[in-house]
Design a protein around this motif. Structure first.
Motif, PDB file in Angstrom:
ATOM      1  N   GLU A 137      -3.361  12.953   6.662  1.00 17.26           N
ATOM      2  CA  GLU A 137      -4.356  12.285   7.494  1.00 17.26           C
ATOM      3  C   GLU A 137      -5.194  11.295   6.686  1.00 17.26           C
ATOM      4  O   GLU A 137      -5.688  10.304   7.209  1.00 17.26           O
ATOM      5  N   HIS A 138      -5.371  11.587   5.384  1.00 15.32           N
ATOM      6  CA  HIS A 138      -6.209  10.745   4.530  1.00 15.32           C
ATOM      7  C   HIS A 138      -5.434   9.596   3.892  1.00 15.32           C
ATOM      8  O   HIS A 138      -6.027   8.802   3.141  1.00 15.32           O
ATOM      9  N   MET A 139      -4.149   9.481   4.152  1.00 15.17           N
ATOM     10  CA  MET A 139      -3.345   8.436   3.525  1.00 15.17           C
ATOM     11  C   MET A 139      -3.579   7.099   4.224  1.00 15.17           C
ATOM     12  O   MET A 139      -3.419   6.989   5.447  1.00 15.17           O
ATOM     13  N   VAL A 140      -3.932   6.079   3.445  1.00  9.12           N
ATOM     14  CA  VAL A 140      -4.176   4.769   4.038  1.00  9.12           C
ATOM     15  C   VAL A 140      -2.875   4.087   4.460  1.00  9.12           C
ATOM     16  O   VAL A 140      -2.886   3.192   5.305  1.00  9.12           O
ATOM     17  N   ASP A 141      -1.764   4.506   3.871  1.00  4.40           N
ATOM     18  CA  ASP A 141      -0.453   3.933   4.192  1.00  4.40           C
ATOM     19  C   ASP A 141       0.504   5.091   4.443  1.00  4.40           C
ATOM     20  O   ASP A 141       1.156   5.584   3.521  1.00  4.40           O
ATOM     21  N   LYS A 142       0.585   5.525   5.674  1.00  2.37           N
ATOM     22  CA  LYS A 142       1.386   6.713   5.980  1.00  2.37           C
ATOM     23  C   LYS A 142       2.887   6.490   5.775  1.00  2.37           C
ATOM     24  O   LYS A 142       3.575   7.387   5.271  1.00  2.37           O
ATOM     25  N   PRO A 143       3.460   5.350   6.147  1.00  2.75           N
ATOM     26  CA  PRO A 143       4.880   5.159   5.833  1.00  2.75           C
ATOM     27  C   PRO A 143       5.158   5.278   4.339  1.00  2.75           C
ATOM     28  O   PRO A 143       6.182   5.852   3.937  1.00  2.75           O
ATOM     29  N   ARG A 144       4.264   4.771   3.515  1.00  4.75           N
ATOM     30  CA  ARG A 144       4.459   4.882   2.070  1.00  4.75           C
ATOM     31  C   ARG A 144       4.308   6.326   1.602  1.00  4.75           C
ATOM     32  O   ARG A 144       4.971   6.753   0.653  1.00  4.75           O
ATOM     33  N   PHE A 145       3.423   7.085   2.250  1.00  3.25           N
ATOM     34  CA  PHE A 145       3.282   8.517   1.959  1.00  3.25           C
ATOM     35  C   PHE A 145       4.632   9.221   2.089  1.00  3.25           C
ATOM     36  O   PHE A 145       5.049   9.982   1.210  1.00  3.25           O
ATOM     37  N   PHE A 146       5.339   8.941   3.174  1.00  2.05           N
ATOM     38  CA  PHE A 146       6.666   9.531   3.378  1.00  2.05           C
ATOM     39  C   PHE A 146       7.682   8.966   2.381  1.00  2.05           C
ATOM     40  O   PHE A 146       8.504   9.705   1.829  1.00  2.05           O
ATOM     41  N   ALA A 147       7.637   7.660   2.155  1.00  2.00           N
ATOM     42  CA  ALA A 147       8.599   7.020   1.256  1.00  2.00           C
ATOM     43  C   ALA A 147       8.479   7.555  -0.160  1.00  2.00           C
ATOM     44  O   ALA A 147       9.491   7.780  -0.845  1.00  2.00           O
ATOM     45  N   GLU A 148       7.246   7.768  -0.637  1.00  2.00           N
ATOM     46  CA  GLU A 148       7.051   8.305  -1.979  1.00  2.00           C
ATOM     47  C   GLU A 148       7.578   9.735  -2.079  1.00  2.00           C
ATOM     48  O   GLU A 148       8.162  10.128  -3.100  1.00  2.00           O
ATOM     49  N   ALA A 149       7.375  10.532  -1.041  1.00  2.00           N
ATOM     50  CA  ALA A 149       7.902  11.896  -1.054  1.00  2.00           C
ATOM     51  C   ALA A 149       9.421  11.879  -1.126  1.00  2.00           C
ATOM     52  O   ALA A 149      10.038  12.652  -1.880  1.00  2.00           O
ATOM     53  N   ARG A 158      13.192  19.620  -0.178  1.00  2.00           N
ATOM     54  CA  ARG A 158      12.516  19.989   1.077  1.00  2.00           C
ATOM     55  C   ARG A 158      11.060  19.546   1.054  1.00  2.00           C
ATOM     56  O   ARG A 158      10.433  19.523  -0.001  1.00  2.00           O
ATOM     57  N   PHE A 159      10.541  19.230   2.228  1.00  2.00           N
ATOM     58  CA  PHE A 159       9.183  18.714   2.354  1.00  2.00           C
ATOM     59  C   PHE A 159       8.562  19.315   3.609  1.00  2.00           C
ATOM     60  O   PHE A 159       9.138  19.219   4.694  1.00  2.00           O
ATOM     61  N   VAL A 160       7.404  19.961   3.447  1.00  2.00           N
ATOM     62  CA  VAL A 160       6.680  20.538   4.594  1.00  2.00           C
ATOM     63  C   VAL A 160       5.311  19.886   4.687  1.00  2.00           C
ATOM     64  O   VAL A 160       4.606  19.748   3.689  1.00  2.00           O
ATOM     65  N   ILE A 161       4.965  19.475   5.892  1.00  2.00           N
ATOM     66  CA  ILE A 161       3.689  18.817   6.163  1.00  2.00           C
ATOM     67  C   ILE A 161       2.947  19.601   7.241  1.00  2.00           C
ATOM     68  O   ILE A 161       3.491  19.864   8.320  1.00  2.00           O
ATOM     69  N   CYS A 162       1.712  19.980   6.939  1.00  2.00           N
ATOM     70  CA  CYS A 162       0.811  20.545   7.945  1.00  2.00           C
ATOM     71  C   CYS A 162      -0.192  19.450   8.288  1.00  2.00           C
ATOM     72  O   CYS A 162      -0.913  18.976   7.398  1.00  2.00           O
ATOM     73  N   ALA A 163      -0.238  19.057   9.545  1.00  2.00           N
ATOM     74  CA  ALA A 163      -0.998  17.845   9.880  1.00  2.00           C
ATOM     75  C   ALA A 163      -1.865  18.011  11.119  1.00  2.00           C
ATOM     76  O   ALA A 163      -1.478  18.655  12.095  1.00  2.00           O
ATOM     77  N   TRP A 164      -3.043  17.367  11.049  1.00  2.00           N
ATOM     78  CA  TRP A 164      -3.861  17.161  12.237  1.00  2.00           C
ATOM     79  C   TRP A 164      -3.187  16.044  13.028  1.00  2.00           C
ATOM     80  O   TRP A 164      -2.966  14.953  12.502  1.00  2.00           O
ATOM     81  N   LEU A 165      -2.907  16.287  14.287  1.00  2.00           N
ATOM     82  CA  LEU A 165      -2.192  15.308  15.100  1.00  2.00           C
ATOM     83  C   LEU A 165      -2.975  14.981  16.362  1.00  2.00           C
ATOM     84  O   LEU A 165      -3.659  15.848  16.931  1.00  2.00           O
TER      85      LEU A 165
END
Length: 285
Positions: A137-149, A158-165
């Motif tokens: 939620e705090h990422m200013v660039d969410k697509p890049r957040f996923f791309a870096e992971a 494997r990647f698990v995300i718990c998120a406020w939606l």
């Protein structure tokens, strides 16, 4: 995507957590994330640890694996999983106060770094698993957040995300009076829907292995926080000072909004399980 009417930056996020550090540790504790009530009878501390264990189970952690905690806070989740699952964890936080706390509570195989995940400096394919508990939620660039992971994970990772939606197609009043103010007051550059998260994950190269909406099982977190904050305001002068004078004091207003956002369905809490294709090109089992 819900975007606040005042732009939020990584610097603003760091300032928020640094200034309100005493309140966060008093009200939320060392984990700084929701609890998950599985049976409904857990204590708040047990519920917080249950969420961490749920993340670890979905990651299928194996002893010795290299892991990344994206937005690690005080490092409590990293310490818990390094101890209980025998993994090695590198954690990233924007907050100097959180990093200092982590450094003051060292455990083997946990490295807490004061660094932005979007400029993490990790090598390609250097981790087996990653998690982000309420930090996307705090990422200013969410697509890049996923791309870096995706870049940092090895094939089969494997990647698990718990998120406020945000609720899909939330009505205008929910956006105006609940979701946009929650973003602004909590220093969230944006809040996405389930569909938006899954689209960004897929675009980054991940396969969606699972999704669970656990909103009903985490929502009581905010009633507990409200009661803790009220008690702290009554008995602790530092808390009163921060609540009245801190630059980020407006976050206090978000607690009743969050309670109402869950009760009206305006906000959801989702757990995504993602996977990176193995070297054969197939997603891991």
């Amino acid at each position: 995507m819900i975007v606040p009417n005042i732009s939020q930056t990584a610097v603003a996020v760091a300032d928020h957590y640094d200034e309100l550090d005493p309140i966060y540790r008093r009200v939320w504790g060392e984990h700084v994330h929701h609890g998950l009530w599985v049976t409904g009878h857990e204590t708040p501390a047990e519920a917080v640890e249950a969420l961490v264990d749920t993340v670890a189970d979905r990651l299928r952690l194996v002893p010795g694996e290299a892991c990344v905690d994206i937005g690690c806070g005080y490092g409590s989740t990293a310490r818990q999983l390094a101890s209980s699952r025998s993994v090695r964890v590198t954690g990233f936080t924007l907050s100097a106060e959180q990093a200092h706390y982590g450094a003051a509570h060292p455990v083997p195989d946990v490295d807490i770094q004061l660094r932005d995940w979007l400029a993490n400096g990790l090598n390609d394919a250097s981790a087996n698993a990653a998690w982000a508990i309420e930090s996307s939620e705090h990422m200013v660039d969410k697509p890049r957040f996923f791309a870096e992971a995706h870049r940092v994970l090895s094939p089969g990772g494997r990647f698990v995300i718990c998120a406020w939606l945000a609720e899909t197609d939330a009505s205008g009043w929910k956006v105006r009076h609940l979701l946009e103010p929650i973003c602004r007051e909590g220093r969230l550059p944006s809040m996405g829907t389930r569909e938006e998260y899954e689209a960004m994950a897929t675009a980054a190269g991940f396969t969606i292995a699972g999704y669970e909406d656990v909103s009903r099982r985490v929502a009581r977190t905010w009633t507990i926080c409200a009661l803790r904050l009220l008690k702290a305001l009554l008995v602790d002068s530092e808390t009163r000072h921060l609540a009245l004078r801190a630059r980020n004091r407006i976050f206090v207003l978000s607690i009743p909004r969050l309670i109402l956002a869950y009760r009206t369905g305006a906000m959801r809490y989702g757990i995504f399980t993602l996977s990176k294709a193995s070297e054969s090109g197939m997603p891991p089992r």
